[in-house]
Design an enzyme around this catalytic site. Structure first.
Site, PDB file in Angstrom:
ATOM      1  NE  ARG A  20      -2.030  19.387 -26.082  1.00 17.46           N
ATOM      2  CZ  ARG A  20      -2.136  20.017 -25.168  1.00 17.46           C
ATOM      3  NH1 ARG A  20      -1.278  20.147 -24.028  1.00 17.46           N
ATOM      4  NH2 ARG A  20      -3.161  20.652 -24.863  1.00 17.46           N
ATOM      5  CE1 TYR A  32      20.809  12.463 -36.447  1.00 16.54           C
ATOM      6  CE2 TYR A  32      19.714  14.002 -35.260  1.00 16.54           C
ATOM      7  CZ  TYR A  32      20.050  13.406 -36.345  1.00 16.54           C
ATOM      8  OH  TYR A  32      18.985  13.525 -37.250  1.00 16.54           O
ATOM      9  CG  ASP A  49      22.051   9.881 -29.003  1.00 13.42           C
ATOM     10  OD1 ASP A  49      21.584   8.696 -29.260  1.00 13.42           O
ATOM     11  OD2 ASP A  49      21.827  10.711 -30.140  1.00 13.42           O
ATOM     12  CE  LYS A  66      17.643   7.712 -37.080  1.00 13.41           C
ATOM     13  NZ  LYS A  66      18.470   8.421 -36.053  1.00 13.41           N
TER      14      LYS A  66
END
Ligand SMILES: *Cc1c(COP(=O)(O)O)cnc(C)c1O
Length: 377
Positions: free
Chosen positions: A50, A102, A175, A200
């Site tokens: 983690r 977005y 972004d 993407k």
């Protein structure tokens, strides 16, 4: 600055050669924990997955090289990465973001603004003065932009946004999901943080959900972002990290093909009697074309939108008649997709009802054009 061109960095994925076996691709490290030595000291750089894992490291080094940043961090989704950035904003501070962006990130900003007394101002990306007016010097902590803006593909000048943000003591986050490091280098243009939904283009095969942040400097905010990932735990599995690395090795050829296909489709559809407007930053008619030419140096990407004559019914009918374009949301995969954006975003959507968004893949462009032709005829 990058040491080599993006094509070289990606094809070699960090120039990995295993010193024991000579393997040219890295192994997957699924181990969640790492053994210690006689004095209970750590043997390597890892303790628990983690926190960090050798397979994440592979992807993070590649992403940092690709954007010319100091460090990168991988997350379990794009939104896990975006929310980690905005977790660093304190009560009473202020965020500036575009009106069209977005939708998931916008929903999140609205939520934290409401719950935490964080100021939030949206600016209109088509007005060149709007960003400066939206900023509150001394209060604005993060200016967030997305370019090109989904789904109108308006282009925001990154260098100018960085100057405006820095003048007011804020940082600029970009972004860069749609333009990718293949064509745009936000850190070189003055941005402080770059975000990619690796779901993407970076992965490119519609089979991994992931997000990446790259920082220009390892500053206090970056330490906080790493702390948040470690304790919120939005880490990717080792197998998905490895798949992403594998996908990234072909990013440059996939993105370049998608860009050239999209440009040909945009040129074919511009002026079509059944279409009002074709929105693509590579077209001279697009309002953002001049900025795009400056900051998209290797292709205008695979994303374009069509405003169909009529309304939602006519737009959805065209989407239904397409046979090769798969009717689905998302973008940046090898296969072409068509999306009726307003339906996907829901009732709060500001997107015109007659807009169809195309994510152009790497198929033969003549087949794609023939498919569009039959859908409009
Ligand atoms: C998909 C997307 C996101 C969110 O990423 P996920 O991987 O879906 O969490 C953010 N910004 C843009 C531009 C996107 O396309």
């Amino acid at each position: 600055m990058r040491k080599h061109s993006a094509r070289t960095i990606l094809a070699q994925a960090g120039h990995f050669i295993d010193s024991v076996t000579g393997a040219v691709t890295p192994p997957i490290h699924p181990s969640t924990t790492f053994a210690r030595g006689d004095d209970y000291e750590l043997i390597g750089d890892y303790s628990y997955s983690r926190y960090q894992n050798p397979t994440y490291d592979q992807v993070e080094h590649l992403a940092a090289d690709l954007d010319g940043g100091a460090e990168a961090r991988l997350f379990s989704s794009g939104m896990a990465a975006i929310t980690a950035i905005f977790e660093t904003v304190n009560i009473g501070q202020h965020i500036v973001a575009p009106t069209i962006m977005y939708h998931g990130a916008q929903d999140w900003l609205r939520r934290i603004a409401e719950k935490r007394e964080i100021g939030l101002t949206f600016f209109n990306t088509t007005d060149p003065h709007a960003l400066r007016q939206a900023i509150k010097p001394g209060k604005t902590d993060i200016v967030w932009i997305e370019t090109p803006v989904n789904p109108t593909w308006d282009v925001i000048d990154i260098a100018e946004a960085a100057a405006v943000a820095h003048d007011a003591g804020a940082v600029l986050g970009v972004d860069c999901t749609v333009s990718t490091p293949i064509t745009t280098q936000p850190l070189e243009l003055g941005a402080d943080l770059v975000f990619h939904s690796a779901t993407k283009y970076l992965n490119g095969h519609s089979d991994v959900t992931a997000g990446i942040l790259v920082t220009r400097e390892t500053d206090q905010r970056w330490d906080e972002i790493k702390f948040i990932r470690k304790h919120v735990g939005g880490v990717l599995g080792a197998f998905e990290s490895w798949l992403l690395l594998r996908g990234m090795r072909t990013l440059s050829i996939r993105f370049e093909r998608a860009s050239s296909n999209a440009l040909k489709i945009a040129q074919y559809l511009e002026g079509h009697p059944k279409i009002d407007t074709v929105l693509y930053p590579g077209l001279e008619s697009h309002p953002g074309h001049e900025i795009a030419k400056r900051q998209m140096t290797n292709g205008f990407g695979g994303m374009l939108s069509l405003c169909i004559k009529g309304g939602a019914t006519e737009a959805k009918a065209v989407a239904t008649r397409l046979k090769l374009f798969v009717p689905a949301t998302s973008l940046g995969g090898v296969e072409s997709l068509v999306e009726h954006r307003a339906s996907v975003e829901g009732p709060l959507s500001q997107v015109q009802p007659n807009l169809l968004r195309l994510s152009v893949g790497i198929e033969d462009v003549n087949d794609l054009i023939a498919d569009l032709k039959q859908a409009f005829d």
